[in-house]
Design a protein around this motif. Structure first.
Motif, PDB file in Angstrom:
ATOM      1  N   ASP A 184     -32.563   0.736  17.528  1.00  8.21           N
ATOM      2  CA  ASP A 184     -31.708   0.610  16.346  1.00  8.21           C
ATOM      3  C   ASP A 184     -30.852   1.866  16.196  1.00  8.21           C
ATOM      4  OD1 ASP A 184     -30.631  -0.523  14.079  1.00  8.21           O
ATOM      5  OD2 ASP A 184     -32.564  -0.898  13.121  1.00  8.21           O
ATOM      6  N   GLY A 185     -29.787   1.762  15.418  1.00  6.90           N
ATOM      7  CA  GLY A 185     -28.900   2.894  15.197  1.00  6.90           C
ATOM      8  C   GLY A 185     -27.777   2.514  14.257  1.00  6.90           C
ATOM      9  N   ARG A 186     -26.806   3.380  14.140  1.00  3.90           N
ATOM     10  CA  ARG A 186     -25.686   3.135  13.234  1.00  3.90           C
ATOM     11  C   ARG A 186     -24.747   2.084  13.821  1.00  3.90           C
ATOM     12  NH1 ARG A 186     -25.419   6.869   9.219  1.00  3.90           N
ATOM     13  NH2 ARG A 186     -26.596   8.819   9.536  1.00  3.90           N
ATOM     14  N   ARG A 201     -29.205  -3.710   8.627  1.00  6.19           N
ATOM     15  CA  ARG A 201     -29.138  -2.298   8.274  1.00  6.19           C
ATOM     16  C   ARG A 201     -30.110  -1.499   9.146  1.00  6.19           C
ATOM     17  NH1 ARG A 201     -26.295  -1.743   3.607  1.00  6.19           N
ATOM     18  NH2 ARG A 201     -25.998  -3.649   2.370  1.00  6.19           N
ATOM     19  N   ARG A 202     -29.655  -0.350   9.600  1.00  7.20           N
ATOM     20  CA  ARG A 202     -30.494   0.501  10.444  1.00  7.20           C
ATOM     21  C   ARG A 202     -31.806   0.795   9.727  1.00  7.20           C
ATOM     22  NH1 ARG A 202     -29.124   6.665  12.048  1.00  7.20           N
ATOM     23  NH2 ARG A 202     -29.048   6.757   9.780  1.00  7.20           N
ATOM     24  N   ALA A 203     -32.917   0.632  10.442  1.00  6.16           N
ATOM     25  CA  ALA A 203     -34.208   0.778   9.783  1.00  6.16           C
ATOM     26  C   ALA A 203     -35.215   1.535  10.646  1.00  6.16           C
ATOM     27  CB  ALA A 203     -34.755  -0.596   9.386  1.00  6.16           C
ATOM     28  N   GLU A 280     -27.120 -12.741  17.622  1.00  8.73           N
ATOM     29  CA  GLU A 280     -27.179 -11.714  16.592  1.00  8.73           C
ATOM     30  C   GLU A 280     -28.212 -10.642  16.918  1.00  8.73           C
ATOM     31  OE1 GLU A 280     -25.276 -11.316  13.962  1.00  8.73           O
ATOM     32  OE2 GLU A 280     -24.133 -13.183  14.111  1.00  8.73           O
ATOM     33  N   SER A 281     -27.890  -9.402  16.556  1.00 10.59           N
ATOM     34  CA  SER A 281     -28.787  -8.275  16.824  1.00 10.59           C
ATOM     35  C   SER A 281     -30.057  -8.339  15.971  1.00 10.59           C
ATOM     36  CB  SER A 281     -28.064  -6.952  16.569  1.00 10.59           C
ATOM     37  OG  SER A 281     -27.651  -6.859  15.214  1.00 10.59           O
ATOM     38  N   LYS A 286     -34.912  -6.632  13.822  1.00  7.92           N
ATOM     39  CA  LYS A 286     -35.720  -6.781  12.613  1.00  7.92           C
ATOM     40  C   LYS A 286     -37.193  -6.599  12.960  1.00  7.92           C
ATOM     41  CE  LYS A 286     -36.806  -9.680   8.653  1.00  7.92           C
ATOM     42  NZ  LYS A 286     -36.474 -10.875   7.841  1.00  7.92           N
ATOM     43  N   SER A 287     -37.903  -5.830  12.141  1.00  8.58           N
ATOM     44  CA  SER A 287     -39.323  -5.572  12.360  1.00  8.58           C
ATOM     45  C   SER A 287     -40.130  -6.668  11.686  1.00  8.58           C
ATOM     46  CB  SER A 287     -39.706  -4.203  11.792  1.00  8.58           C
ATOM     47  OG  SER A 287     -41.042  -3.876  12.127  1.00  8.58           O
ATOM     48  N   ARG A 288     -40.777  -7.493  12.516  1.00 10.83           N
ATOM     49  CA  ARG A 288     -41.593  -8.609  12.021  1.00 10.83           C
ATOM     50  C   ARG A 288     -43.065  -8.274  12.260  1.00 10.83           C
ATOM     51  NH1 ARG A 288     -36.973 -10.523  14.418  1.00 10.83           N
ATOM     52  NH2 ARG A 288     -35.787 -12.143  13.307  1.00 10.83           N
TER      53      ARG A 288
END
Length: 322
Positions: A184-186, A201-203, A280-281, A286-288
């Protein structure tokens, strides 16, 4: 007496495995889809006739989310889930002998991005954004109608692994030397994606976003278990009790295919690649973190509880078949 199982929207990877598994048990399996063969969407009378006297309904209908979230695709993702579920509810309400159990797909994406704690059925926090809105509308359509003679379960399914499922693109990346973590990143947000709720959103940094998964054998096994446990209704998380993170998952896949290196994919690379391949990214960033508490507490025994064995078994089977 031969069990009658009705599968709706079963043309994909999971549906085909389910149909084969139920037929192997000796069940009569009927199919509902856009082109039948036993009943078609939009012909509610035919669906009612098919469901009348059936033992089990499993609904897997819904457009794949492996696409770009354009306005047209967003509308079809929502419609293909909610409208079909509502139609099944109308058909069951019209049955003289409705199915005793209705298992309806949902998704573990309904929970928020979670890298701090697991999301169980009782303690999980519902997230926000387009994918969550779809999932909540989907479950609302399942539980809204008054169907006193039909037990209903929403299957909050995690990533299903098998030969031909979500594992295939990861195996292909690993074999090409690109099987490192997805980082992940900006990335700039556009007004339209913010409005639509599709911007990620970057997480979670360093590829530590959680990867919840289930082997196709346990996907089928958990549905059989739910069929045989009349006390279970409501929402159920369908996932292994041993999730991993993205970095670990990609390492397991690399070792399974015998590739010693795996280049990482940074956010900017992912966004460009996802745009090219029209997806889609969010699907990888996304952290599941899903906890199948109702399955575990109820005594379901997982056939493939650990990722190393699960992936190794699938990759070995792929080799044998080829």
């Amino acid at each position: 007496m031969t069990q009658h199982v009705v599968l709706a929207g079963a043309s994909g990877f999971i549906g085909k495995h389910l149909a084969d598994a139920f037929r192997a048990e000796g069940a009569r399996v009927s199919l509902i889809g856009r082109r039948g063969p036993d009943a078609r969407w939009g012909d509610t009378a035919a669906i009612t006739e098919l469901l009348d006297g059936a033992d089990l309904l499993v609904n897997l209908a819904g457009k794949s989310v492996n696409c770009r979230y354009s306005p047209a695709n967003r509308a079809e993702i929502l419609r293909s889930r909610v409208a079909t579920t509502r139609e099944l509810g109308e058909a069951i309400a019209a049955c003289a002998a409705p199915p005793r159990l209705w298992l309806n797909s949902s998704t573990s994406t309904i929970y928020r991005h979670a890298d701090d704690r697991p999301m169980s059925e009782a303690e999980g926090e519902i997230g926000s954004g387009f994918s969550v809105d779809v999932a909540t509308a989907w479950e609302d359509a399942l539980f809204a109608p008054d169907l006193p003679n039909t037990r209903r379960v929403a299957l909050r399914i995690s990533i299903v692994l098998g030969d031909g499922g979500a594992l295939t693109p990861l195996v292909n990346l690993a074999r090409a030397g690109l099987g490192g973590p997805q980082l992940d990143g900006r990335w700039p947000a556009t007004r339209s994606r913010l409005w639509a709720g599709t911007y990620h959103r970057r997480a979670t940094p360093r590829g530590r976003q959680k990867f919840s998964w289930i082997h196709i054998d346990d996907m089928i096994g958990s549905l059989r278990w739910l069929r045989d446990h009349d006390e279970i209704e409501g929402v159920v998380n369908i996932a292994s009790p041993n999730p991993v993170d993205n970095r670990t998952m990609m390492d397991v896949v690399r070792r399974a295919v015998g590739m010693p290196i795996g280049l990482p994919a940074f956010r900017w690379m992912l966004e460009i690649g996802m745009a090219v391949f029209r997806t889609e990214s969010e699907l990888v960033l996304k952290s599941r973190w899903i906890e199948p508490r109702r399955l575990v507490d109820g005594g379901y025994v997982f056939e493939h509880p650990h990722i190393e064995e699960a992936v190794g078994t699938i990759v070995a089977e792929r080799r044998r078949r080829r």
